[in-house]
Each structure stands twice: as structure tokens, then as C-alpha cells.
Scaffold this active site. Structure first.
Site, mmCIF file in Angstrom:
data_model
loop_
_atom_site.group_PDB
_atom_site.id
_atom_site.type_symbol
_atom_site.label_atom_id
_atom_site.label_comp_id
_atom_site.label_asym_id
_atom_site.label_seq_id
_atom_site.Cartn_x
_atom_site.Cartn_y
_atom_site.Cartn_z
ATOM 1 N N GLN A 190 0.672 -1.179 -0.103
ATOM 2 C CA GLN A 190 -0.025 -0.173 0.219
ATOM 3 C C GLN A 190 0.895 1.073 -0.139
ATOM 4 O O GLN A 190 0.522 2.353 -0.568
ATOM 5 C CB GLN A 190 -1.080 0.007 1.091
ATOM 6 C CG GLN A 190 -0.522 -0.031 2.495
ATOM 7 C CD GLN A 190 -0.250 -1.437 3.106
ATOM 8 O OE1 GLN A 190 -0.020 -2.465 2.320
ATOM 9 N NE2 GLN A 190 -0.297 -1.578 4.276
ATOM 10 N N GLN A 270 24.509 -11.915 8.073
ATOM 11 C CA GLN A 270 23.473 -11.945 7.223
ATOM 12 C C GLN A 270 22.133 -12.708 7.183
ATOM 13 O O GLN A 270 21.088 -12.512 6.944
ATOM 14 C CB GLN A 270 24.005 -12.245 5.525
ATOM 15 C CG GLN A 270 24.892 -11.131 5.350
ATOM 16 C CD GLN A 270 24.457 -9.630 5.090
ATOM 17 O OE1 GLN A 270 23.498 -9.256 4.664
ATOM 18 N NE2 GLN A 270 25.036 -8.729 6.166
ATOM 19 N N HIS A 273 19.105 -11.238 9.284
ATOM 20 C CA HIS A 273 18.248 -10.301 8.676
ATOM 21 C C HIS A 273 16.782 -11.037 8.218
ATOM 22 O O HIS A 273 15.830 -10.533 8.816
ATOM 23 C CB HIS A 273 18.387 -9.920 7.114
ATOM 24 C CG HIS A 273 19.585 -8.796 7.304
ATOM 25 N ND1 HIS A 273 19.049 -7.570 7.394
ATOM 26 C CD2 HIS A 273 20.747 -8.780 7.053
ATOM 27 C CE1 HIS A 273 19.936 -6.640 7.331
ATOM 28 N NE2 HIS A 273 21.144 -7.469 7.028
ATOM 29 N N GLU A 339 24.790 -10.264 -3.786
ATOM 30 C CA GLU A 339 24.468 -9.109 -3.359
ATOM 31 C C GLU A 339 25.888 -8.480 -2.632
ATOM 32 O O GLU A 339 26.116 -7.191 -2.968
ATOM 33 C CB GLU A 339 23.363 -9.002 -2.289
ATOM 34 C CG GLU A 339 23.128 -7.550 -1.706
ATOM 35 C CD GLU A 339 21.900 -7.621 -0.699
ATOM 36 O OE1 GLU A 339 21.644 -6.489 -0.533
ATOM 37 O OE2 GLU A 339 21.729 -8.744 -0.136
ATOM 38 N N HIS A 340 26.192 -9.254 -1.543
ATOM 39 C CA HIS A 340 27.608 -8.776 -1.013
ATOM 40 C C HIS A 340 28.500 -9.927 -1.238
ATOM 41 O O HIS A 340 28.102 -11.087 -0.949
ATOM 42 C CB HIS A 340 27.381 -8.872 0.548
ATOM 43 C CG HIS A 340 26.214 -8.109 1.052
ATOM 44 N ND1 HIS A 340 25.015 -8.276 1.305
ATOM 45 C CD2 HIS A 340 26.172 -6.494 1.228
ATOM 46 C CE1 HIS A 340 24.146 -7.446 1.735
ATOM 47 N NE2 HIS A 340 24.785 -6.226 1.561
ATOM 48 N N ASP A 373 27.277 -2.128 5.643
ATOM 49 C CA ASP A 373 25.833 -1.851 5.843
ATOM 50 C C ASP A 373 25.689 -0.654 6.683
ATOM 51 O O ASP A 373 24.667 0.151 6.608
ATOM 52 C CB ASP A 373 25.203 -3.114 6.797
ATOM 53 C CG ASP A 373 24.925 -4.386 6.228
ATOM 54 O OD1 ASP A 373 24.723 -4.136 4.876
ATOM 55 O OD2 ASP A 373 24.868 -5.226 6.858
ATOM 56 N N GLU A 427 14.755 3.327 -44.536
ATOM 57 C CA GLU A 427 13.924 2.599 -43.612
ATOM 58 C C GLU A 427 12.407 2.857 -43.999
ATOM 59 O O GLU A 427 11.532 2.574 -43.099
ATOM 60 C CB GLU A 427 14.103 3.346 -42.169
ATOM 61 C CG GLU A 427 15.449 2.672 -41.789
ATOM 62 C CD GLU A 427 15.834 3.485 -40.108
ATOM 63 O OE1 GLU A 427 15.127 3.992 -39.703
ATOM 64 O OE2 GLU A 427 16.924 2.863 -39.644
ATOM 65 N N HIS A 432 10.831 11.490 -43.032
ATOM 66 C CA HIS A 432 11.958 12.064 -42.108
ATOM 67 C C HIS A 432 13.059 12.882 -43.096
ATOM 68 O O HIS A 432 13.447 14.035 -42.596
ATOM 69 C CB HIS A 432 12.823 10.802 -41.533
ATOM 70 C CG HIS A 432 11.951 10.339 -40.213
ATOM 71 N ND1 HIS A 432 10.555 9.702 -40.402
ATOM 72 C CD2 HIS A 432 12.523 10.134 -39.147
ATOM 73 C CE1 HIS A 432 10.367 9.256 -39.297
ATOM 74 N NE2 HIS A 432 11.437 9.516 -38.453
#
Length: 442
Positions: A190, A270, A273, A339-340, A373, A427, A432
Site C-alpha cells: 500500500q 546476514q 536479517h 549482493e555482498h 551496511d 527505412e 523524415h
């Protein structure tokens, strides 16, 4: 605790067999789409309904009063204030150097192309507040946006029952330290929908009803759970997004010189988390594996979030990968695209500079992921789930758009006109070419 994948002697592409969280965002998209559409159609009424359902908080207003942000900043514990200010200072130093300069190229006499870098006008920054709260993520989102020159920054973070329906006080305090005063007590899908579509809503202040308006943003950044990720996918195109961030992950490339307690501690750091967090050790040393396993279980059991850590470390997304040598290990971590990524080997920097795919690389025994971090100066909003093969972490560039400004005079256009006409005809777009020829017909 860790599952073992033995790739010694194998020349197979490791991507399909490495530990990885099994998340299907497309399924989450269909489940969360009604929430996003309801917020689009009904605004505050829908936000209030879903916040009560998901967060157990009955919102009387969306926007956090500015005085509450100021009060949170003033009440912040001195030790945390000092740490946040140091984190902000170091992040500013790093991100300030990422600014891009306007460049003008003289293509021909009388013809130039200038590349301008224009910041996004208004950005929504999402700060999670589920299993943990993240004032550090306020820093990592806000600093690069400010250094890029973004005009308006909007923070959304879930309301907390224990803070009177406002976001966590430390999140608000970080906003105060950074000068961000537009903050909304909304989380989850939301919040993403509110940022993307905007929302007019009721506000009850001191018993009086009024109207407050969250103006739509142009871009949404920041990590979140799978529902936040799914909502960002739905909104992509309506607004820009930084990435579809999944559960956090660490990979460690190590040899027999690595300290097993360092390795174990970093894997656990890690894992705390999220139960879906991934912790992967890639090594050519059976002795290191044995030493890490010997200390990992007791260290994990002793940590505050022991159950969460155990679930993460024993899940399919975590494990040990044995390789023949560091060359194969390098190929494995490139395929994994963590990621790490920590490099705990001899000549660690040499190996680190050969890595192609990673969100961020941490070199040697004294550069743990925890440093990144919070206080290395680098950004911790990073690509997950293998997306580091094609995507970057959050930076100043994330908030900039390159715009080419083309300026030719009459002679310069006349000199290239025949080439434009030739390509237009090739083309089958003759109009053009006519648009160029019309300028030279009298």
C-alpha cells in the site's frame, strides 16, 4: 549446518545448481495486485483498511507531523546519533564523488551534442520496518538522492504500534538528521501504491478532520519484502524503480588463510536479517569447511535471533560450495552474482579486482559486510537474486537522467543532409528526409 555442494572436477555451468532462495515474484504480483488497485482507486480509505489488516494500526492520518520528526531527532540516544552522523558523513564523501559533469561534444563545425544530467524531480524512498527497522536505510536512500540534486524526497515506512502508529522513532530521527520532513506512516504494497499513484486522504488532528495529499513520485527506491517487490513490479512504468530487491545474501570466497570465526560470524550476520536470507561459502579448503562448521553452530545458537539464523543457514538458499581452486571459485561467485561478496584469501585485492558480478565486494579480513551496511561510505541498497549480473547498487546515478541536447547550425545540417535522407529512405520513412530537405527549399 550448511548443505554441501561439491563442484570439484565439474565443468558444468554452476548457475542452476548453486544455493538460491526460491521466490516467485510473479505469484506475489497477482496476490498483491488487488491491494495496489484498491489504493489507486480509493486512496486513503484503502490504505487505512490494509494498514489495519497487515500492521494492526488504525491510521487517522498518513503524513507524520513535522513536530514528531523533530522530537524523534531530539530524543535520539547520543551514541546512535553519533553513529548515524558518521555514517551520513562517510556516505556523502563517497556519493559526492559520483556526480556526473555536463559534457558537450563538438561533432562537426557548427554541430554539437551536449549530454546533461538532470535529477529526478520527486522520489519516494521506502524504508522497511518488519523483522527489523532500518535507520541506516534512510541514510543509504537519502544521501545519494540529495547529492544528485533531487528536489523532493518522500519517505514511507510502516507504522509501529509501540510508537503510536508512527514509523520507528530511529527511522524518524534519521529523517530529522538528513532534513527530510515529508514522511508517511505507510508500509508494504500500500505504501508503494500510494507513492506511485498519490493519495488524497483524511487527516484527524486534535479532533478536527481535514484533507492531506501525497503527491505521486517519479521514482521509488529502497528494499522491502516480497510484497513490496511485487508492488514495485506492478508500478514499474508508471514510475521508475531502482530494482526488485529480494532477501539479502552474502557469498564468501575463501581459502585456507581465512579465519573460520570471521567466516562464521559474517555468514550469521546476514542470516539474522530474514529466514530467507542466503549465506554461501565458496572455498577450495576442506579444512576451512570443517573449522567453520565447528564454530558456526554454537555461534549461531548464542546469537539473539538464533531461530531466524538457524532457519536461514539450514535453508536451500544457504550452503558451502567446494571447488578445485580459486580460479573455479571465482567462476562460481561470478555465476552466483552475490549482493555482498567477501574475499578472504591470499592476495585478496587481486582476486577482488577480477570479480565481474557482485553488488559490492569486501576485500580482506578487515572489510566485513557489516561495515558496508553502516559506515564504509558505500551504499547498502544492492541488487539481489543474481541481478548483479546486469544491475548496480543505489548511487547518485540512480537518480539522474541523461538528456542529449542537439544543436546544429544551417551549414552543419546541410553537410549531413544527404546521409539523413539516404537512411530515412532505406527505412521507408521518406517524411523524415523531407523534414530535412524542406529547410533548404525556397
Amino acid at each position: 549446518m550448511l548443505k554441501l555442494t561439491d563442484l570439484r572436477g565439474s565443468r558444468r555451468d554452476p548457475r542452476g545448481i548453486l544455493p538460491r532462495a526460491q521466490l516467485d515474484v510473479s505469484v506475489a504480483v497477482e496476490r498483491i495486485r488487488p491491494v495496489v488497485e484498491a489504493v489507486h482507486q480509493r486512496g486513503f480509505e484503502a490504505i487505512r483498511e490494509y494498514t489495519t489488516k497487515f500492521d494492526g494500526v488504525d491510521l487517522t492520518r498518513l503524513r507524520v507531523p513535522e513536530e514528531a520528526i523533530v522530537a524523534a531527532g531530539e530524543a535520539l540516544e547520543p551514541e546512535i546519533r553519533e553513529a548515524l552522523l558518521e555514517s551520513i558523513s562517510r556516505a556523502r564523501r563517497v556519493h559526492r564523488d559520483q556526480r556526473r559533469q555536463e559534457v558537450t561534444t563538438q561533432v562537426v563545425d557548427g554541430g554539437t551534442v551536449t549530454e546533461r544530467w538532470i535529477p529526478v524531480r520527486r522520489v519516494g524512498l521506502y524504508v522497511p520496518g518488519g523483522l527489523a527497522v532500518y535507520p541506516s536505510t534512510v541514510v543509504m536512500n537519502v544521501v545519494p538522492a540529495q547529492e544528485a540534486g533531487v528536489d523532493a524526497l518522500v519517505v514511507a515506512s510502516p507504522p509501529q504500534k509501540e510508537n503510536g502508529g508512527l514509523p520507528d522513532a530511529r527511522v524518524l530521527a534519521a529523517c530529522a538528521l538528513l532534513g527530510v520532513d515529508e514522511v508517511y506512516s505507510v508500509g508494504g504494497a500500500q505504501a508503494v501504491a500510494m507513492l506511485g499513484y498519490g493519495s488524497r486522504g483524511r487527516a484527524e488532528v486534535d479532533g478536527a478532520a481535514g484533507i492531506e495529499h501525497c503527491e505521486p513520485v517519479d521514482m521509488i527506491t529502497g528494499p522491502g519484502n516480497i510484497w513490496v517487490t511485487a508492488a514495485k513490479r506492478i508500478l514499474q512504468g508508471t514510475v521508475g524503480i531502482d530494482a526488485e530487491a529480494g532477501p539479502t545474501e552474502i557469498a564468501i570466497l575463501a581459502d585456507d588463510t581465512a579465519d573460520p570465526r570471521h567466516v562464521a560470524a559474517d555468514l550469521i550476520s546476514q542470516a539474522e536479517h530474514d529466514p530467507l536470507a542466503a549465506s554461501v561459502l565458496v572455498t577450495d579448503s576442506e579444512a576451512l569447511v570443517e573449522a567453520v562448521e565447528a564454530v558456526l553452530a554454537p555461534m549461531a545458537a548464542a546469537t539473539k535471533h538464533a531461530e531466524r539464523v538457524r532457519t536461514s543457514l539450514t535453508g536451500d538458499q544457504s550452503g558451502v560450495v567446494l571447488v578445485d581452486d580459486l580460479e573455479q571459485g571465482l567462476a562460481v561467485v561470478d555465476a552466483y552474482a552475490a549482493e555482498h561478496l567477501e574475499i578472504q584469501t591470499r592476495d585478496a585485492r587481486q582476486w577482488a579486482m577480477r570479480v565481474r558480478n557482485a553488488g559490492a565486494i569486501f576485500v580482506g579480513a578487515w572489510s566485513p559486510v557489516s561495515l558496508g551496511d553502516y559506515a564504509a561510505g558505500s551504499n547498502h541498497v544492492l541488487p539481489t537474486a543474481g541481478c548483479a549480473r546486469h544491475s548496480s547498487g543505489l548511487s547518485v546515478q540512480s537518480f539522474l537522467r541523461g538528456i542529449h541536447v542537439v544543436e546544429y547550425d544551417e551549414a552543419a545540417l546541410k553537410d549531413v543532409a544527404r546521409h539523413v535522407v539516404a537512411l530515412a529512405n532505406a527505412e521507408d520513412l521518406p517524411a523524415h528526409g523531407e523534414a530535412v530537405k524542406a529547410r533548404f527549399e525556397r
